[in-house]
Design a protein around this motif. Structure first.
Motif, PDB file in Angstrom:
ATOM      1  N   UNK A   1     -87.604 -22.738 -15.189  1.00  0.00           N
ATOM      2  CA  UNK A   1     -87.450 -21.505 -14.411  1.00  0.00           C
ATOM      3  C   UNK A   1     -88.472 -21.474 -13.281  1.00  0.00           C
ATOM      4  N   UNK A   2     -89.719 -21.827 -13.593  1.00  0.00           N
ATOM      5  CA  UNK A   2     -90.736 -21.847 -12.541  1.00  0.00           C
ATOM      6  C   UNK A   2     -90.390 -22.853 -11.453  1.00  0.00           C
ATOM      7  N   UNK A   3     -89.841 -24.012 -11.854  1.00  0.00           N
ATOM      8  CA  UNK A   3     -89.425 -24.998 -10.857  1.00  0.00           C
ATOM      9  C   UNK A   3     -88.363 -24.404  -9.924  1.00  0.00           C
ATOM     10  N   UNK A   4     -87.396 -23.694 -10.518  1.00  0.00           N
ATOM     11  CA  UNK A   4     -86.337 -23.092  -9.710  1.00  0.00           C
ATOM     12  C   UNK A   4     -86.884 -22.003  -8.791  1.00  0.00           C
ATOM     13  N   UNK A   5     -87.965 -21.360  -9.223  1.00  0.00           N
ATOM     14  CA  UNK A   5     -88.574 -20.301  -8.411  1.00  0.00           C
ATOM     15  C   UNK A   5     -89.591 -20.844  -7.417  1.00  0.00           C
ATOM     16  N   UNK A   6     -89.843 -22.137  -7.443  1.00  0.00           N
ATOM     17  CA  UNK A   6     -90.808 -22.730  -6.527  1.00  0.00           C
ATOM     18  C   UNK A   6     -92.238 -22.380  -6.846  1.00  0.00           C
ATOM     19  N   UNK A   7     -92.527 -22.168  -8.141  1.00  0.00           N
ATOM     20  CA  UNK A   7     -93.865 -21.778  -8.569  1.00  0.00           C
ATOM     21  C   UNK A   7     -94.602 -22.989  -9.123  1.00  0.00           C
ATOM     22  N   UNK A   8     -95.822 -23.205  -8.686  1.00  0.00           N
ATOM     23  CA  UNK A   8     -96.667 -24.288  -9.163  1.00  0.00           C
ATOM     24  C   UNK A   8     -97.382 -23.846 -10.440  1.00  0.00           C
ATOM     25  N   UNK A   9     -97.511 -24.750 -11.413  1.00  0.00           N
ATOM     26  CA  UNK A   9     -98.107 -24.375 -12.700  1.00  0.00           C
ATOM     27  C   UNK A   9     -98.832 -25.557 -13.329  1.00  0.00           C
ATOM     28  N   UNK A  10     -99.778 -25.244 -14.198  1.00  0.00           N
ATOM     29  CA  UNK A  10    -100.510 -26.288 -14.914  1.00  0.00           C
ATOM     30  C   UNK A  10     -99.703 -26.763 -16.120  1.00  0.00           C
ATOM     31  N   UNK A  11    -100.124 -27.898 -16.654  1.00  0.00           N
ATOM     32  CA  UNK A  11     -99.432 -28.449 -17.814  1.00  0.00           C
ATOM     33  C   UNK A  11     -98.230 -29.273 -17.405  1.00  0.00           C
ATOM     34  N   UNK A  12     -97.546 -29.866 -18.397  1.00  0.00           N
ATOM     35  CA  UNK A  12     -96.439 -30.759 -18.094  1.00  0.00           C
ATOM     36  C   UNK A  12     -95.219 -30.034 -17.547  1.00  0.00           C
ATOM     37  N   UNK A  13     -94.347 -30.794 -16.878  1.00  0.00           N
ATOM     38  CA  UNK A  13     -93.098 -30.251 -16.367  1.00  0.00           C
ATOM     39  C   UNK A  13     -92.057 -30.096 -17.458  1.00  0.00           C
ATOM     40  N   UNK A  14     -90.843 -29.741 -17.052  1.00  0.00           N
ATOM     41  CA  UNK A  14     -89.792 -29.411 -18.009  1.00  0.00           C
ATOM     42  C   UNK A  14     -89.428 -30.594 -18.900  1.00  0.00           C
ATOM     43  N   UNK A  15     -89.228 -31.767 -18.314  1.00  0.00           N
ATOM     44  CA  UNK A  15     -88.799 -32.921 -19.099  1.00  0.00           C
ATOM     45  C   UNK A  15     -89.868 -33.357 -20.090  1.00  0.00           C
ATOM     46  N   UNK A  16     -91.122 -33.458 -19.634  1.00  0.00           N
ATOM     47  CA  UNK A  16     -92.211 -33.858 -20.524  1.00  0.00           C
ATOM     48  C   UNK A  16     -92.435 -32.820 -21.621  1.00  0.00           C
TER      49      UNK A  16
END
Length: 356
Positions: free
Chosen positions: A105-120
């Motif tokens: 969801x954050x990826x779709x919203x263009x929000x940068x975040x700590x920790x691994x991405x969705x796939x990982x």
């Protein structure tokens, strides 16, 4: 100045642990806003100086309801006011905050975040797929099978039953036969989305180590938490609730392990981190049993972000958290559209012809 918000809570059995991790991060990052994801699934901007007890009954007083919107102009909003952040510090544990759901969801919203991405995140959370990936990479892990009505495990009891996708220690039990495991998988709320079974290794040692890859690859000291359960299971209370009373905490840190085992744990922890593709700080858990070392699981967002493990090399919580923020900002999520240049559309012909 970097605009930061710390996010925590979430509709997960580990909601309370996440609140604890989030409030610790807020103390270390005083400039950060505080965003609470409630167990009901709604978002709130909360005061940044709250204590654990302020969340005991749900959304704290003086909180402001937020909406999370996806799309190019997405992000957090309250009414017409948009809250723009350069990075979110992810302090979720378990459930949709750790399994890749909110990351997508954050990826779709263009929000940068700590920790691994969705796939990982998804790979790290799914114990069955994770163990298969570890074996494919040439490392040892305990036999782990999906509990079904058709398949009987190819190893002898007693068994450990775990949620297929879930955090550490919650919903885990030791059983003496497969029928009990099947019944438990149908009745436990923690197992209804899938359950796995593995052999119970009597006398196995839990050994765990934290890994980070920014600003350079580093590994923490190795910890050996002490189990008190008669069946040798590291319980939820021992992992998390005991911190409310320091007299209950029993652990070896650093653990007393021979040099060859220390080296093997460190080599395999790096290999697991590379395999999953971690960002931020992860904790890799091992089992040592009768001269064998097994990769047990990876916690991509461990409790307290595993800050307590960093005694050698010594790293402060602020160093660790600001390193995570710096890493996230240096690696924003960008969708790949290479090759989508319209060629297949312009020369693709009529849809009617494809349906013939």
């Amino acid at each position: 100045m970097t605009r930061i918000a710390t996010v925590f809570g979430g509709p997960s059995p580990e909601h309370d642990v996440s609140v604890s991790t989030g409030l610790q991060a807020l103390r270390v990052l005083p400039e950060s806003d505080s965003i609470y994801w409630s167990m009901a699934g709604d978002w709130h901007l909360t005061p940044s100086n709250l204590e654990l007890s302020d969340f005991a009954d749900g959304v704290p007083k003086k909180s402001r309801r937020l909406d999370l919107l996806v799309g190019p102009a997405g992000g957090y909003r309250a009414g017409r006011k948009q809250f723009k952040y350069d990075v979110l510090v992810n302090c979720f544990h378990g459930g949709p905050g750790e399994d890749g759901t909110v990351q997508g969801i954050w990826d779709m919203a263009g929000i940068c975040y700590t920790g691994p991405g969705a796939a990982a995140s998804s790979l790290g959370m799914d114990k069955l797929i994770f163990s298969a990936a570890v074996r494919t990479a040439g490392m040892s892990t305990v036999k782990r099978r999906l509990i079904t009505t058709r398949l009987v495990p190819d190893f002898d009891p007693p068994y450990i039953v775990k949620p297929r996708s879930g955090g550490s220690s919650i919903g885990i039990a030791v059983v003496d036969d497969y029928e009990t495991a099947q019944a438990l998988s149908r009745s436990s709320p923690h197992l209804m989305d899938g359950a796995v079974i593995e052999p119970y290794l009597d006398g196995a040692r839990d050994l765990q180590i934290a890994v980070r890859r920014h600003p350079q690859l580093e590994l923490s000291a190795i910890e050996e938490p002490t189990r008190s359960d008669s069946r040798g299971i590291l319980t939820y209370r021992e992992k998390y609730l005991a911190w409310a009373n320091s007299q209950e905490v029993v652990r070896q840190l650093p653990a007393e392990v021979p040099d060859h085992l220390d080296n093997e744990i460190r080599e395999q922890a790096v290999a697991v981190a590379d395999l999953v593709g971690i960002r931020g700080i992860s904790r890799v858990d091992f089992l040592a049993h009768e001269g064998n070392l097994y990769v047990n699981e990876i916690n991509t967002l461990p409790g307290s972000l595993a800050a307590y493990l960093w005694i050698d090399p010594p790293r402060t919580r602020e160093q660790l958290l600001r390193g995570m923020v710096s890493e996230a900002l240096a690696n924003p999520r960008v969708f790949n559209t290479a090759g989508a240049d319209g060629t297949a559309l312009r020369g693709g012909g009529a849809i009617a012809a494809k349906l013939a």
